[in-house]
Design a protein around this motif. Sequence first.
Motif, PDB file in Angstrom:
ATOM      1  N   GLU A  29       0.831  -1.203   0.000  1.00 46.30           N
ATOM      2  CA  GLU A  29       0.000   0.000   0.000  1.00 46.30           C
ATOM      3  C   GLU A  29       0.867   1.255   0.000  1.00 46.30           C
ATOM      4  N   THR A  30       1.920   1.248   0.843  1.00 44.44           N
ATOM      5  CA  THR A  30       2.810   2.414   0.882  1.00 44.44           C
ATOM      6  C   THR A  30       3.632   2.517  -0.395  1.00 44.44           C
ATOM      7  N   ILE A  31       4.093   1.388  -0.939  1.00 47.55           N
ATOM      8  CA  ILE A  31       4.849   1.434  -2.190  1.00 47.55           C
ATOM      9  C   ILE A  31       3.970   2.013  -3.298  1.00 47.55           C
ATOM     10  N   THR A  32       2.684   1.679  -3.300  1.00 46.15           N
ATOM     11  CA  THR A  32       1.768   2.249  -4.286  1.00 46.15           C
ATOM     12  C   THR A  32       1.673   3.759  -4.127  1.00 46.15           C
ATOM     13  N   GLU A 333      14.648  14.002  -4.488  1.00 44.65           N
ATOM     14  CA  GLU A 333      13.268  13.682  -4.820  1.00 44.65           C
ATOM     15  C   GLU A 333      12.760  12.500  -3.993  1.00 44.65           C
ATOM     16  N   ALA A 334      13.633  11.530  -3.730  1.00 47.12           N
ATOM     17  CA  ALA A 334      13.229  10.375  -2.927  1.00 47.12           C
ATOM     18  C   ALA A 334      12.783  10.808  -1.532  1.00 47.12           C
ATOM     19  N   VAL A 335      13.563  11.675  -0.879  1.00 45.60           N
ATOM     20  CA  VAL A 335      13.155  12.106   0.461  1.00 45.60           C
ATOM     21  C   VAL A 335      11.977  13.075   0.381  1.00 45.60           C
ATOM     22  N   ARG A 336      11.867  13.849  -0.713  1.00 43.23           N
ATOM     23  CA  ARG A 336      10.681  14.705  -0.865  1.00 43.23           C
ATOM     24  C   ARG A 336       9.422  13.854  -0.927  1.00 43.23           C
ATOM     25  N   ILE A 337       9.471  12.755  -1.692  1.00 37.73           N
ATOM     26  CA  ILE A 337       8.322  11.855  -1.798  1.00 37.73           C
ATOM     27  C   ILE A 337       7.933  11.320  -0.425  1.00 37.73           C
ATOM     28  N   LEU A 338       8.920  10.820   0.317  1.00 32.56           N
ATOM     29  CA  LEU A 338       8.632  10.238   1.635  1.00 32.56           C
ATOM     30  C   LEU A 338       8.081  11.282   2.593  1.00 32.56           C
ATOM     31  N   ARG A 346      10.301   3.920  10.907  1.00 30.57           N
ATOM     32  CA  ARG A 346      10.782   3.459  12.205  1.00 30.57           C
ATOM     33  C   ARG A 346      12.206   3.981  12.442  1.00 30.57           C
ATOM     34  N   ARG A 347      13.046   3.832  11.435  1.00 28.23           N
ATOM     35  CA  ARG A 347      14.426   4.320  11.547  1.00 28.23           C
ATOM     36  C   ARG A 347      14.523   5.725  10.949  1.00 28.23           C
ATOM     37  N   THR A 348      15.495   6.482  11.412  1.00 29.31           N
ATOM     38  CA  THR A 348      15.762   7.794  10.832  1.00 29.31           C
ATOM     39  C   THR A 348      16.298   7.620   9.416  1.00 29.31           C
ATOM     40  N   ILE A 349      15.807   8.427   8.508  1.00 30.20           N
ATOM     41  CA  ILE A 349      16.277   8.436   7.125  1.00 30.20           C
ATOM     42  C   ILE A 349      17.135   9.684   6.941  1.00 30.20           C
ATOM     43  N   VAL A 510      14.631   2.839   0.384  1.00 33.25           N
ATOM     44  CA  VAL A 510      14.924   3.519   1.648  1.00 33.25           C
ATOM     45  C   VAL A 510      13.797   3.270   2.650  1.00 33.25           C
ATOM     46  N   TYR A 511      12.564   3.372   2.193  1.00 33.23           N
ATOM     47  CA  TYR A 511      11.430   3.120   3.092  1.00 33.23           C
ATOM     48  C   TYR A 511      11.431   1.672   3.582  1.00 33.23           C
TER      49      TYR A 511
END
Length: 546
Positions: A29-32, A333-338, A346-349, A510-511
């Motif tokens: 669901e989150t990957i979607t 962009e990856a961290v913007r998306i998240l 759960r863990r710090t990114i 990363v997620y």
Amino acid sequence: MSTRSLLAFGVLAVSVGALLPAEEAVDLETITRIRDEGLTNSKVMDTVGYLTDVIGPRITGSPQMKQANDWTRDQLQSWGLANAHLEGWRFGRGWSLERATVQMLSPTAATLVAVPRAYTPGTEGPRRGKAIKVKIESEADAEKYRGQLAGRIVLLSDARATRNPDKALFTRYSDKELEDLGRFDIAPSPRPGMPDRETITRRMRLQRFLREFFTAEKALATVEVSPEDGGVVTVGRGGSWVKGENPGVTALVMAAEHYNRIARLLDRQMDVELEADVRSRFYDDDPNAYNTVAEIPGTDRRGEVVMLGAHLDSWHAGTGATDNAAGSAVAMEAVRILQALDLRPRRTIRIALWSGEEEGLLGSRAYVAEHFGARGEPADPRERELPSFLRRETGPITTRPDHARLAAYFNVDNGTGRIRGIYAERNAAVVPIFEAWLRPLADLGATTVTLRHTGGTDHLSFDTIGLPAFQFIQDEADYETRTHHTNLDVYDRLQKGDLMQAAVVLASFVYDAAMRPERLPRRTAPREAPAPAPSPLPREAPTATR
């Protein structure tokens, strides 16, 4: 089958089952949601456009690199990331290029395409001089030209043969090539054209000698032929960023077709007069370079960290688009998306955008040494005399407390091409995990996990001290044929769809790493650290944070 046989079979099945990894859970669901945000609301081209068109080339230590550091920090903060800051490390002299023009004045007038090597001085205004062609392969060869080079512009080789293209200028992996890549190569062949360690060492010693030699002989400039054809100029460093070292004279790389014309005229015993006007500048006000760092805080396992990164610095013939504004924009962009999805990992990114990669992974090496650990100095004094990238680092690893808290590091640095999979870096335990993570991304073309090792970029700084660090497999596009370190490395060569896809894959990995119950499994640290990129590395240590 007897009862005893059934019992034995049952025991065997339980034993084998205990050895097999449990199926890796993936939050589809989150990957979607990640896919939807990254593919329908992407900001990656806005980001990469600012880095390339507005800021331009980003040489470590230059004002443009510091501008890129400040802008990426502020942009990450504006998206809601926490603890956005710059971390300094000791580098040396900065350098930037303001202009470079080269003209042939006689026997006929012509404008020539040439770019100076980084960390070399300018000409202090337009300077004219007759061209002379030399062939120097050793210090003894140089003696033949002593007293003949004052006021001359020195061509460093004969004309070279140009080549007709033997493959397409733009390529993607075929299914067969990905299948082959997925098989481990026990004895990989050296990369075609890549010199061995001894050859590189010998060349570097000769280059140091020639910087002193040409300065003493009062040559106006040196010119070498670009290794590419079609007006493509490939250029990197040439002088020195170490304060107190002689950077040599103005050092130009010229388009092969223009260089060859001059060489042929000289072979006809004709006088060739050239004019060079190179305006470059060294900066000694701040000996530090900076990495950009920001975080998405974790929740119940916030003390553990998943990192992603790319190098922000570049060379200067183009605007550093495919190498590596592309990777930096994908990571951002990856961290913007998240962050836009308000996910609570759960863990710090933590994202890090490195400086000093082109000079030899310097920024990431300094960061890893400061936060996670480092290898000791080589015991062999001959190794200690070499720049870091040439050393066979076999010393013991001294770790810091955060070494145990890094769950994984994912790196992007192979041009504009879409992600086709990932290098597992000889770590068999992560293969089934990565395969599970790739399944919901397979329709985007990311399918392959290989146990092979890949080198030449910042994940090596982590890998060398036993941390789980990985580089993605990417389509080559025209990285090796047109853009890598060339004057064609500009925004126009970027592939929008590929960068969007890469950001989705990276955000998903990363997620997944931030949410799984355990950190990624580690393999034993290599006894001998793999070699970084083929560029000299001065000694330095991390210093200031701001």
